[in-house]
Scaffold this motif. Sequence first.
Motif, PDB file in Angstrom:
ATOM      1  N   HIS A   7       0.846  -1.181   0.000  1.00  0.00           N
ATOM      2  CA  HIS A   7       0.000   0.000   0.000  1.00  0.00           C
ATOM      3  C   HIS A   7       0.885   1.234   0.000  1.00  0.00           C
ATOM      4  CE1 HIS A   7      -3.439  -2.477   0.332  1.00  0.00           C
ATOM      5  NE2 HIS A   7      -3.032  -3.018   1.454  1.00  0.00           N
ATOM      6  N   VAL A   8       0.473   2.218  -0.758  1.00  0.00           N
ATOM      7  CA  VAL A   8       1.300   3.409  -0.884  1.00  0.00           C
ATOM      8  C   VAL A   8       1.153   4.244   0.383  1.00  0.00           C
ATOM      9  CG1 VAL A   8       1.758   5.451  -2.273  1.00  0.00           C
ATOM     10  CG2 VAL A   8       0.916   3.359  -3.353  1.00  0.00           C
ATOM     11  N   PRO A   9       2.267   4.524   1.071  1.00  0.00           N
ATOM     12  CA  PRO A   9       2.145   5.321   2.293  1.00  0.00           C
ATOM     13  C   PRO A   9       1.781   6.768   1.971  1.00  0.00           C
ATOM     14  CG  PRO A   9       4.450   4.844   1.819  1.00  0.00           C
ATOM     15  CD  PRO A   9       3.644   4.123   0.789  1.00  0.00           C
ATOM     16  N   VAL A  10       1.175   7.444   2.904  1.00  0.00           N
ATOM     17  CA  VAL A  10       0.767   8.856   2.836  1.00  0.00           C
ATOM     18  C   VAL A  10      -0.284   9.110   1.752  1.00  0.00           C
ATOM     19  CG1 VAL A  10       1.492  11.252   2.780  1.00  0.00           C
ATOM     20  CG2 VAL A  10       3.026   9.525   3.716  1.00  0.00           C
ATOM     21  N   LEU A  11       0.100   8.917   0.486  1.00  0.00           N
ATOM     22  CA  LEU A  11      -0.808   9.212  -0.622  1.00  0.00           C
ATOM     23  C   LEU A  11      -2.004   8.259  -0.633  1.00  0.00           C
ATOM     24  CD1 LEU A  11      -0.494  11.367  -2.763  1.00  0.00           C
ATOM     25  CD2 LEU A  11       0.503   9.661  -4.285  1.00  0.00           C
ATOM     26  N   ILE A  80      -1.375   2.687 -15.435  1.00  0.00           N
ATOM     27  CA  ILE A  80      -2.553   2.216 -14.696  1.00  0.00           C
ATOM     28  C   ILE A  80      -2.393   0.728 -14.409  1.00  0.00           C
ATOM     29  CG2 ILE A  80      -5.054   1.834 -14.821  1.00  0.00           C
ATOM     30  CD1 ILE A  80      -5.280   4.293 -16.520  1.00  0.00           C
ATOM     31  N   TRP A  81      -1.878   0.036 -15.396  1.00  0.00           N
ATOM     32  CA  TRP A  81      -1.641  -1.390 -15.272  1.00  0.00           C
ATOM     33  C   TRP A  81      -0.565  -1.718 -14.250  1.00  0.00           C
ATOM     34  CZ3 TRP A  81      -0.760  -4.433 -20.369  1.00  0.00           C
ATOM     35  CH2 TRP A  81      -1.794  -5.357 -20.510  1.00  0.00           C
ATOM     36  N   PHE A  82       0.507  -0.959 -14.325  1.00  0.00           N
ATOM     37  CA  PHE A  82       1.614  -1.164 -13.380  1.00  0.00           C
ATOM     38  C   PHE A  82       1.107  -0.960 -11.949  1.00  0.00           C
ATOM     39  CE2 PHE A  82       6.023  -0.943 -15.360  1.00  0.00           C
ATOM     40  CZ  PHE A  82       5.602  -1.457 -16.550  1.00  0.00           C
ATOM     41  N   ILE A  83       0.372   0.136 -11.756  1.00  0.00           N
ATOM     42  CA  ILE A  83      -0.061   0.484 -10.403  1.00  0.00           C
ATOM     43  C   ILE A  83      -1.057  -0.546  -9.881  1.00  0.00           C
ATOM     44  CG2 ILE A  83      -1.192   2.231  -8.984  1.00  0.00           C
ATOM     45  CD1 ILE A  83      -0.119   4.331 -10.889  1.00  0.00           C
ATOM     46  N   THR A  84      -2.044  -0.899 -10.703  1.00  0.00           N
ATOM     47  CA  THR A  84      -3.025  -1.877 -10.220  1.00  0.00           C
ATOM     48  C   THR A  84      -2.378  -3.244 -10.025  1.00  0.00           C
ATOM     49  OG1 THR A  84      -3.709  -2.108 -12.504  1.00  0.00           O
ATOM     50  CG2 THR A  84      -5.128  -0.814 -11.104  1.00  0.00           C
ATOM     51  N   GLY A  85      -1.380  -3.551 -10.843  1.00  0.00           N
ATOM     52  CA  GLY A  85      -0.675  -4.829 -10.683  1.00  0.00           C
ATOM     53  C   GLY A  85       0.002  -4.921  -9.323  1.00  0.00           C
ATOM     54  N   ILE A  86       0.466  -3.771  -8.812  1.00  0.00           N
ATOM     55  CA  ILE A  86       1.124  -3.747  -7.505  1.00  0.00           C
ATOM     56  C   ILE A  86       0.083  -3.727  -6.377  1.00  0.00           C
ATOM     57  CG2 ILE A  86       2.577  -2.350  -5.976  1.00  0.00           C
ATOM     58  CD1 ILE A  86       4.037  -3.583  -8.313  1.00  0.00           C
ATOM     59  N   LEU A  87      -0.933  -2.868  -6.560  1.00  0.00           N
ATOM     60  CA  LEU A  87      -1.853  -2.621  -5.447  1.00  0.00           C
ATOM     61  C   LEU A  87      -2.995  -3.635  -5.384  1.00  0.00           C
ATOM     62  CD1 LEU A  87      -2.062   1.262  -5.685  1.00  0.00           C
ATOM     63  CD2 LEU A  87      -0.556  -0.115  -4.266  1.00  0.00           C
ATOM     64  N   ALA A  88      -3.395  -4.154  -6.526  1.00  0.00           N
ATOM     65  CA  ALA A  88      -4.517  -5.100  -6.525  1.00  0.00           C
ATOM     66  C   ALA A  88      -4.261  -6.228  -7.514  1.00  0.00           C
ATOM     67  CB  ALA A  88      -5.815  -4.373  -6.868  1.00  0.00           C
ATOM     68  N   PRO A  89      -3.201  -7.023  -7.269  1.00  0.00           N
ATOM     69  CA  PRO A  89      -2.865  -8.073  -8.238  1.00  0.00           C
ATOM     70  C   PRO A  89      -3.978  -9.090  -8.448  1.00  0.00           C
ATOM     71  CG  PRO A  89      -1.579  -8.299  -6.216  1.00  0.00           C
ATOM     72  CD  PRO A  89      -2.261  -6.987  -6.152  1.00  0.00           C
ATOM     73  N   GLU A  90      -4.709  -9.421  -7.367  1.00  0.00           N
ATOM     74  CA  GLU A  90      -5.785 -10.412  -7.524  1.00  0.00           C
ATOM     75  C   GLU A  90      -6.876  -9.837  -8.435  1.00  0.00           C
ATOM     76  OE1 GLU A  90      -6.068 -13.478  -6.190  1.00  0.00           O
ATOM     77  OE2 GLU A  90      -4.679 -13.539  -4.493  1.00  0.00           O
ATOM     78  N   VAL A 379      -6.556  -1.106   1.308  1.00  0.00           N
ATOM     79  CA  VAL A 379      -6.803  -0.600  -0.034  1.00  0.00           C
ATOM     80  C   VAL A 379      -7.443   0.789   0.016  1.00  0.00           C
ATOM     81  CG1 VAL A 379      -9.029  -1.740  -0.321  1.00  0.00           C
ATOM     82  CG2 VAL A 379      -7.667  -1.225  -2.315  1.00  0.00           C
ATOM     83  N   CYS A 380      -8.200   1.097   1.059  1.00  0.00           N
ATOM     84  CA  CYS A 380      -8.816   2.431   1.174  1.00  0.00           C
ATOM     85  C   CYS A 380      -8.202   3.252   2.306  1.00  0.00           C
ATOM     86  CB  CYS A 380     -10.308   2.319   1.425  1.00  0.00           C
ATOM     87  SG  CYS A 380     -11.183   1.460   0.112  1.00  0.00           S
ATOM     88  N   HIS A 381      -7.924   2.612   3.432  1.00  0.00           N
ATOM     89  CA  HIS A 381      -7.410   3.346   4.588  1.00  0.00           C
ATOM     90  C   HIS A 381      -5.889   3.271   4.645  1.00  0.00           C
ATOM     91  CE1 HIS A 381     -11.242   4.118   6.570  1.00  0.00           C
ATOM     92  NE2 HIS A 381     -11.616   2.903   6.233  1.00  0.00           N
ATOM     93  N   SER A 382      -5.299   4.315   5.230  1.00  0.00           N
ATOM     94  CA  SER A 382      -3.852   4.282   5.443  1.00  0.00           C
ATOM     95  C   SER A 382      -3.601   4.458   6.936  1.00  0.00           C
ATOM     96  CB  SER A 382      -3.183   5.411   4.670  1.00  0.00           C
ATOM     97  OG  SER A 382      -3.500   6.643   5.287  1.00  0.00           O
ATOM     98  N   ILE A 383      -2.348   4.297   7.312  1.00  0.00           N
ATOM     99  CA  ILE A 383      -1.988   4.653   8.689  1.00  0.00           C
ATOM    100  C   ILE A 383      -1.081   5.867   8.580  1.00  0.00           C
ATOM    101  CG2 ILE A 383      -0.695   3.914  10.733  1.00  0.00           C
ATOM    102  CD1 ILE A 383      -1.896   1.182  10.413  1.00  0.00           C
ATOM    103  N   GLY A 384      -1.618   7.013   8.932  1.00  0.00           N
ATOM    104  CA  GLY A 384      -0.823   8.239   8.866  1.00  0.00           C
ATOM    105  C   GLY A 384      -0.892   8.988   7.540  1.00  0.00           C
ATOM    106  N   GLY A 385      -1.781   8.581   6.621  1.00  0.00           N
ATOM    107  CA  GLY A 385      -1.880   9.300   5.346  1.00  0.00           C
ATOM    108  C   GLY A 385      -3.312   9.674   5.034  1.00  0.00           C
ATOM    109  N   ILE A 386      -3.677   9.609   3.756  1.00  0.00           N
ATOM    110  CA  ILE A 386      -5.034   9.939   3.344  1.00  0.00           C
ATOM    111  C   ILE A 386      -5.997   8.888   3.900  1.00  0.00           C
ATOM    112  CG2 ILE A 386      -6.562  10.018   1.317  1.00  0.00           C
ATOM    113  CD1 ILE A 386      -4.339  11.422  -0.174  1.00  0.00           C
TER     114      ILE A 386
END
Lengths: 451, 520
Positions: A7-11, A80-90, A379-386
Amino acid sequence: MTFPLIHVPVLGDGMTIALNAVLHVLISHGVAIGMTILIVIFQNLGATGRGSFWEETARTLLKPVVIVTTSVGAVTGVGIWFITGILAPEGIGSLIHLFFWPWFIEWWAFTTEVVLLLIYYFLWDRLAQRRPRLLMALGWGYVAVALSSAVLISGILGFMLTPDGWPSGGTFTQAYFNPTFVPQFMLRISAGIALGALLILGWTGWRFKGTANERGRVLRLTGLVMLAAMASTAVFAWIYFSRIPETYLTHWKFAVATSVWSQVPNLLPVLNGVAVACLALAALAGLLRQRRTAMLLFVPALILAVGMVAEFERVREFVRGPYLLPGYMYANQTRMVRQEAALQQVRPLLATLDWVNTTTDKAPAAQAGRALFDANCGVCHSIGGINDITVRLQGRTLESVNALTSITESMVPFMPPFNGTEEERLTMSTYLYSMANKNTLPRPQLQGEVK
Amino acid sequence: MAPWKDLFLALPLPEIWLRILLFVTFGLHLLFVLLMLGTAMLGFTYFLKDCCSGNRVEMGWSQRMVKSHLGLKSLAVVLGVGPLLIIQVIYSLGFFTATGLQAFTWLSVIPLLILAFLAIELFEHKMLSRPWLPFISGVIGLGALLTVPAIFTGALSLMERPGEWPGFAAKAMAPGSIYLPHWLFRYLHVLGAAIVFGAAFHLFFTAGQDTEKRARLRAWLFGGVLFQVAVGVPLLFTVANVFNWTVLAAVTLGSAAAMAMAWALRPAPVMTLTDGSIRGGRALLLLLPVVFVSMLAARQSLQDATLMTLHKQARTALAQESADLGRFQKPALDAFRLKLATVYDNGATIYAKSCQPCHGVGGLGDGPAATRLLVRAEDIAAVRADRDYVRQIVLAGWPGSGMPYFTVFDKDKIDSLLDQLNTTFTMFGPTTVPKRAVGQQARDLWKNTCATCHGATGQPSAFGLTLRPAPPDLSRFSLEPERSLQIITEGYPGTVMQPYRALPEATRRDLVAIAANLRR
């Protein structure tokens, strides 16, 4: 099959995808479709003897169009593909298996599109004088392929929102030719033309080098195209949104305005009204050859247009919650069958997480808590970010956090249920409680304080 | 297509066809990547040389050379989509794991490519103007561009080495492992190939009839081929453990062709063929594709040797899991249909879904989730309060208790929920004030004890506001007398509101009346 969960921190994940996707949509719709269609029309007008300034204008605009589409547009598309491949591979992996063929065909359309654009650009100087008709054909060939590329991808984007019959029937055609298939690509194409026309309108106002009469003619045509495209956008947007299941659609205000602003009921309708009015006035100014008015309106209109694109994509992405693929997979990449199995039997989640990140937390319970949070909520919540979960849970007691995590799906319509055992949920709740209350000191509470 | 079970099991083509397709599409992509990289590297090198010697005529040629970068890079990007698609289907496990483990490096490809492409455009555009701008943009562009193959070879090398995955997950890249030298040599091999293919491309397409340029490009080509041999040998050692006969055959053929190419390109006095053809050109056109295809075949064969075995295991496990989960498909679909039919735009639904789990059907605070709470959910059927005050509580939640915030609903929905609360529980109705004469003892009690937290007027005192949960604002919030009496008598478990059952009932009833009278 469990992949590493990143998960991408902060952003946060959503914002990362949004930044890339909105940039891509602006370029692929506005520049690659919208501006190029007008460029081809201009070239046609020049080639058929309506004045050489049409061709000169088109030629000047073509170079930045080629550079921007092939440098930023194409890369953000793959991005878009690269990012979703990392964040939501399933999720993306499932989509790619189901939609392999449309994607494969779209790839060829995309390749042809780029090749035609390059030929159009590189051969322009050679063909414009000697064989203008061939250049016209090349231009329209490009437009046809670019439009078909937009059509091809719409089936996949629409499926993610309107799963009409798909989960039950489970066939490709039900998924691909969903109810929003036609309105979505028509909406995207119309909006792209309107956006492209706006960009050319601004350019003509500010940068056109020619006589006032020539400029006026370019402004008039561009304004006319923009008005027509806006009307068409409105019609197809209406059809599109009327075909989305109501249960998803009622969240659109929250999706765009977020917690605080969604309490101002008329904010979004008014903002959208202002945006449409500003765009329509800019188009009208062009149509009436009002150069200065068009110039003045261009910057606010462009900002508002970007806002509306972002709004549309945000609503489209958000309102399908709690599902990633409706009827098949939750937003947190848990398949619905697995969730059902976990409900009826004890099925621990941690045992299936092969790639737990051990670098952030040292204590085993904290590691487990963090891993469960990442898998279920990250996927929606972060710790310390958005959308920081620690802010969301501040002030709640441990047992109430544990109660809330047991009813997520019911409590908030776009939240998926927790996946894992009761014991794992307590581990996660404990972790979240401790994170949320790390720096809390007792202090006077102010009435009406909104967290 | 069969109805869905697990989408990862849905293969669009038999595996063998996918592998053939991957070979072709990856080859196409790689070819343009090499041409693009070679063009950028050679273009920048020539620019530096011409710039130092101040040769503007030569620079015009360098600019023509770099101009081709726009087309080459566009095709390199667009042709990359095909192999990416196929790799994600046939090597799902390896691909998503390897890129996931290197997530942020992998994601940096996007900004790096955009930066590289725009900077190289600027480099080309400004090449003939002031020297510092093209120099800076060239350095940035080329630097960013050359980082990208390092990331790609890194991800592919990791994908092909499942043994290295746990080490990466633990962020412990052991320097002694075979991974780092393999990655380094593989990266250098790509750069060498870029020089070879870039130089060959420009030898045929941009050098024209200029013999000096041809000689320079031939020298690059010759050097590039020798460099490939020098890097290729240690690279082979790093993959020795998965070596097989196919790889051996392909590598032997490719090396022989490369040697023949080097022979054809060997340095000789600059000689010009009178007919304008390129010396050794025919040999190049025949041998280059042989080298390219054989090296590509070796690469793919090495990749398949590990990944296909792994992938078969993963698919078997997946098929088993899918069969096991089959019986849950119907309840899952039923749950989905129910969700789809629930529209959250009316108070009744919002109450039923969002409030009922704790507050219960009758509002008594006895919902199924409330059993988990230490501070019991309020009996909202007994609440008589100001609408705006309740809105505030619904929006902000009640810190210290289990009551969450509900800003997830927009104002219209909150309004419809409040309407519903009023319809069901007459929540915004008037306070029921017991008709009784309140004794002095109760008045003193309120002033000396209750007001410590609740405040003299019902607005929580400064001290009361430090409590979690804080007491409600009794000037805006009241409870039905029986519920008030119950709280005064039994306390509010989980909060500092203690039981006052020792007080005479008449006093407690007086306190109920005082509390009720506080509401404005």
